[in-house]
Design a protein around this motif. Sequence first.
Motif, PDB file in Angstrom:
ATOM      1  N   THR A  13     -43.657 -20.532  42.906  1.00 59.51           N
ATOM      2  CA  THR A  13     -44.474 -21.448  42.779  1.00 59.51           C
ATOM      3  C   THR A  13     -45.351 -21.217  44.458  1.00 59.51           C
ATOM      4  OG1 THR A  13     -43.418 -23.140  41.744  1.00 59.51           O
ATOM      5  CG2 THR A  13     -45.027 -24.111  43.088  1.00 59.51           C
ATOM      6  N   PHE A  14     -44.356 -20.884  45.488  1.00 58.60           N
ATOM      7  CA  PHE A  14     -44.852 -20.562  46.634  1.00 58.60           C
ATOM      8  C   PHE A  14     -45.798 -19.034  46.610  1.00 58.60           C
ATOM      9  CE2 PHE A  14     -44.067 -18.745  50.898  1.00 58.60           C
ATOM     10  CZ  PHE A  14     -44.891 -19.538  51.721  1.00 58.60           C
ATOM     11  N   SER A  15     -45.364 -18.270  45.925  1.00 57.17           N
ATOM     12  CA  SER A  15     -45.789 -17.140  45.899  1.00 57.17           C
ATOM     13  C   SER A  15     -47.172 -17.155  45.082  1.00 57.17           C
ATOM     14  CB  SER A  15     -45.087 -15.997  44.985  1.00 57.17           C
ATOM     15  OG  SER A  15     -43.753 -15.520  46.042  1.00 57.17           O
ATOM     16  N   PHE A  16     -47.240 -17.988  44.139  1.00 57.90           N
ATOM     17  CA  PHE A  16     -48.431 -18.391  43.564  1.00 57.90           C
ATOM     18  C   PHE A  16     -49.501 -18.981  44.049  1.00 57.90           C
ATOM     19  CE2 PHE A  16     -51.080 -21.084  40.321  1.00 57.90           C
ATOM     20  CZ  PHE A  16     -51.424 -19.925  39.743  1.00 57.90           C
ATOM     21  N   ALA A  17     -49.084 -19.689  44.849  1.00 60.10           N
ATOM     22  CA  ALA A  17     -50.011 -20.653  45.798  1.00 60.10           C
ATOM     23  C   ALA A  17     -50.511 -19.451  46.747  1.00 60.10           C
ATOM     24  CB  ALA A  17     -49.400 -21.506  46.644  1.00 60.10           C
ATOM     25  N   LEU A  18     -49.975 -18.608  47.307  1.00 61.90           N
ATOM     26  CA  LEU A  18     -50.145 -17.509  48.499  1.00 61.90           C
ATOM     27  C   LEU A  18     -50.887 -16.317  47.780  1.00 61.90           C
ATOM     28  CD1 LEU A  18     -46.969 -16.807  50.688  1.00 61.90           C
ATOM     29  CD2 LEU A  18     -49.270 -17.960  51.361  1.00 61.90           C
ATOM     30  N   GLY A  19     -50.856 -16.430  46.424  1.00 66.93           N
ATOM     31  CA  GLY A  19     -51.691 -15.204  45.776  1.00 66.93           C
ATOM     32  C   GLY A  19     -52.975 -15.785  45.281  1.00 66.93           C
ATOM     33  N   LEU A  20     -52.965 -17.073  45.145  1.00 73.67           N
ATOM     34  CA  LEU A  20     -54.420 -17.732  45.130  1.00 73.67           C
ATOM     35  C   LEU A  20     -55.194 -17.837  46.209  1.00 73.67           C
ATOM     36  CD1 LEU A  20     -53.599 -20.651  42.623  1.00 73.67           C
ATOM     37  CD2 LEU A  20     -54.486 -18.461  41.988  1.00 73.67           C
ATOM     38  N   THR A  21     -54.739 -17.843  47.404  1.00 77.78           N
ATOM     39  CA  THR A  21     -55.541 -18.259  48.695  1.00 77.78           C
ATOM     40  C   THR A  21     -55.590 -16.919  49.723  1.00 77.78           C
ATOM     41  OG1 THR A  21     -53.253 -18.946  49.757  1.00 77.78           O
ATOM     42  CG2 THR A  21     -54.731 -20.661  48.523  1.00 77.78           C
ATOM     43  N   LEU A  22     -54.594 -16.087  49.519  1.00 72.08           N
ATOM     44  CA  LEU A  22     -54.674 -14.860  50.415  1.00 72.08           C
ATOM     45  C   LEU A  22     -55.590 -13.807  49.758  1.00 72.08           C
ATOM     46  CD1 LEU A  22     -50.983 -14.082  51.638  1.00 72.08           C
ATOM     47  CD2 LEU A  22     -52.994 -15.178  52.911  1.00 72.08           C
ATOM     48  N   PRO A  23     -56.313 -12.973  50.750  1.00 72.50           N
ATOM     49  CA  PRO A  23     -57.227 -11.758  49.844  1.00 72.50           C
ATOM     50  C   PRO A  23     -56.536 -10.890  49.169  1.00 72.50           C
ATOM     51  CG  PRO A  23     -57.452 -12.072  52.432  1.00 72.50           C
ATOM     52  CD  PRO A  23     -56.219 -12.972  52.120  1.00 72.50           C
ATOM     53  N   ASP A  35     -65.523  -6.606  52.348  1.00 73.64           N
ATOM     54  CA  ASP A  35     -65.058  -8.013  51.639  1.00 73.64           C
ATOM     55  C   ASP A  35     -63.796  -8.105  51.533  1.00 73.64           C
ATOM     56  OD1 ASP A  35     -67.864  -8.793  51.350  1.00 73.64           O
ATOM     57  OD2 ASP A  35     -67.972  -7.417  49.660  1.00 73.64           O
ATOM     58  N   ARG A  36     -62.986  -9.104  51.499  1.00 71.53           N
ATOM     59  CA  ARG A  36     -61.596  -9.325  51.339  1.00 71.53           C
ATOM     60  C   ARG A  36     -61.369 -10.850  50.578  1.00 71.53           C
ATOM     61  NH1 ARG A  36     -58.065  -8.639  56.511  1.00 71.53           N
ATOM     62  NH2 ARG A  36     -57.609  -6.526  55.879  1.00 71.53           N
ATOM     63  N   PRO A  37     -62.032 -10.640  49.305  1.00 70.29           N
ATOM     64  CA  PRO A  37     -61.939 -12.133  48.576  1.00 70.29           C
ATOM     65  C   PRO A  37     -60.446 -12.298  48.122  1.00 70.29           C
ATOM     66  CG  PRO A  37     -62.640 -10.241  47.184  1.00 70.29           C
ATOM     67  CD  PRO A  37     -62.576  -9.622  48.723  1.00 70.29           C
ATOM     68  N   SER A  38     -60.323 -13.648  48.183  1.00 68.70           N
ATOM     69  CA  SER A  38     -59.104 -14.087  47.476  1.00 68.70           C
ATOM     70  C   SER A  38     -59.321 -14.740  45.850  1.00 68.70           C
ATOM     71  CB  SER A  38     -58.656 -15.423  48.194  1.00 68.70           C
ATOM     72  OG  SER A  38     -59.423 -16.499  47.814  1.00 68.70           O
ATOM     73  N   LEU A  39     -58.624 -14.893  45.140  1.00 65.05           N
ATOM     74  CA  LEU A  39     -58.777 -15.242  43.717  1.00 65.05           C
ATOM     75  C   LEU A  39     -59.686 -16.498  43.580  1.00 65.05           C
ATOM     76  CD1 LEU A  39     -58.460 -14.467  40.791  1.00 65.05           C
ATOM     77  CD2 LEU A  39     -56.270 -15.773  40.649  1.00 65.05           C
ATOM     78  N   ALA A  60     -59.566 -19.844  34.240  1.00 65.01           N
ATOM     79  CA  ALA A  60     -58.601 -20.095  33.313  1.00 65.01           C
ATOM     80  C   ALA A  60     -57.525 -19.074  32.835  1.00 65.01           C
ATOM     81  CB  ALA A  60     -59.184 -20.381  31.778  1.00 65.01           C
ATOM     82  N   PHE A  61     -57.674 -18.042  33.044  1.00 64.96           N
ATOM     83  CA  PHE A  61     -56.764 -16.973  32.637  1.00 64.96           C
ATOM     84  C   PHE A  61     -55.840 -16.639  34.058  1.00 64.96           C
ATOM     85  CE2 PHE A  61     -58.777 -16.339  28.740  1.00 64.96           C
ATOM     86  CZ  PHE A  61     -57.805 -16.326  27.694  1.00 64.96           C
ATOM     87  N   SER A  62     -56.635 -16.730  35.100  1.00 64.39           N
ATOM     88  CA  SER A  62     -55.820 -16.282  36.209  1.00 64.39           C
ATOM     89  C   SER A  62     -55.417 -17.484  37.008  1.00 64.39           C
ATOM     90  CB  SER A  62     -57.161 -15.524  37.248  1.00 64.39           C
ATOM     91  OG  SER A  62     -57.452 -14.357  36.481  1.00 64.39           O
ATOM     92  N   ILE A  63     -55.842 -18.668  36.914  1.00 65.74           N
ATOM     93  CA  ILE A  63     -55.309 -19.685  37.609  1.00 65.74           C
ATOM     94  C   ILE A  63     -54.724 -20.648  36.833  1.00 65.74           C
ATOM     95  CG2 ILE A  63     -55.836 -21.388  39.197  1.00 65.74           C
ATOM     96  CD1 ILE A  63     -58.156 -19.951  40.261  1.00 65.74           C
ATOM     97  N   GLY A  64     -55.242 -21.233  35.764  1.00 65.05           N
ATOM     98  CA  GLY A  64     -54.777 -22.198  34.698  1.00 65.05           C
ATOM     99  C   GLY A  64     -53.558 -21.777  34.026  1.00 65.05           C
ATOM    100  N   LEU A 124     -52.595  -9.876  46.384  1.00 64.42           N
ATOM    101  CA  LEU A 124     -52.187  -9.482  44.971  1.00 64.42           C
ATOM    102  C   LEU A 124     -50.719  -9.185  44.771  1.00 64.42           C
ATOM    103  CD1 LEU A 124     -53.260  -8.119  42.235  1.00 64.42           C
ATOM    104  CD2 LEU A 124     -53.172  -6.163  43.314  1.00 64.42           C
ATOM    105  N   TRP A 125     -49.950  -8.710  45.785  1.00 67.50           N
ATOM    106  CA  TRP A 125     -48.571  -8.724  45.871  1.00 67.50           C
ATOM    107  C   TRP A 125     -47.791  -9.981  45.420  1.00 67.50           C
ATOM    108  CZ3 TRP A 125     -47.498  -4.176  44.213  1.00 67.50           C
ATOM    109  CH2 TRP A 125     -47.937  -3.270  44.699  1.00 67.50           C
ATOM    110  N   PHE A 126     -48.261 -11.116  46.307  1.00 65.76           N
ATOM    111  CA  PHE A 126     -47.786 -12.331  45.956  1.00 65.76           C
ATOM    112  C   PHE A 126     -48.066 -12.695  44.771  1.00 65.76           C
ATOM    113  CE2 PHE A 126     -47.620 -12.827  50.671  1.00 65.76           C
ATOM    114  CZ  PHE A 126     -46.252 -13.221  50.820  1.00 65.76           C
ATOM    115  N   TYR A 127     -49.122 -12.569  44.061  1.00 71.54           N
ATOM    116  CA  TYR A 127     -49.647 -13.094  42.764  1.00 71.54           C
ATOM    117  C   TYR A 127     -48.824 -12.313  41.615  1.00 71.54           C
ATOM    118  CZ  TYR A 127     -52.778 -14.737  39.225  1.00 71.54           C
ATOM    119  OH  TYR A 127     -53.389 -14.930  38.086  1.00 71.54           O
TER     120      TYR A 127
END
Length: 144
Positions: A13-23, A35-39, A60-64, A124-127
């Motif tokens: 859960t923690f890694s998923f949250a970081l994977g969504l917000t970190l570049p 450019d350093r976009p997050s998801l 939907a497929f990457s977050i939902g 990407l690694w956290f995700y």
Amino acid sequence: MRFAIAILLPLATFSFALGLTLPLMRFERLFILEDRPSLIDMVVSLWGDQEHALALLIGAFSIGFPALKILLTHVAALSGTASRSLHLLGAVSKWSMLDVMLVALVLFAAKTSGLAAASVLPGLWFYASATIMTAAAAFLCARR
């Protein structure tokens, strides 16, 4: 087994949250632009560019679906029995690595096009680790 689930789920859960917000990646263009976009940034940017269908699809497929998979795994772990959440988890699990593969394809396309230099960042690694830990926890819940 219960100890492994108790460790894997909060970490996932923690890694998923970081994977969504970190570049996720760094794109360098013309040696000075970067450019350093997050998801989440990518989905919001697509929505702002009037690419609603693509934003909804990636959202939907990457977050939902991954968020739903983590939630259903938590429910299955807490219920302790073979429940409806395990059945739904099986259906959602089929889509769990699709999002990581899509990010890898974008990275490959950027590197081979010659238009930008791309490199992987911690998001990407956290995700990816969240995806793997959630799959392991779901497997352990199903075996219980």
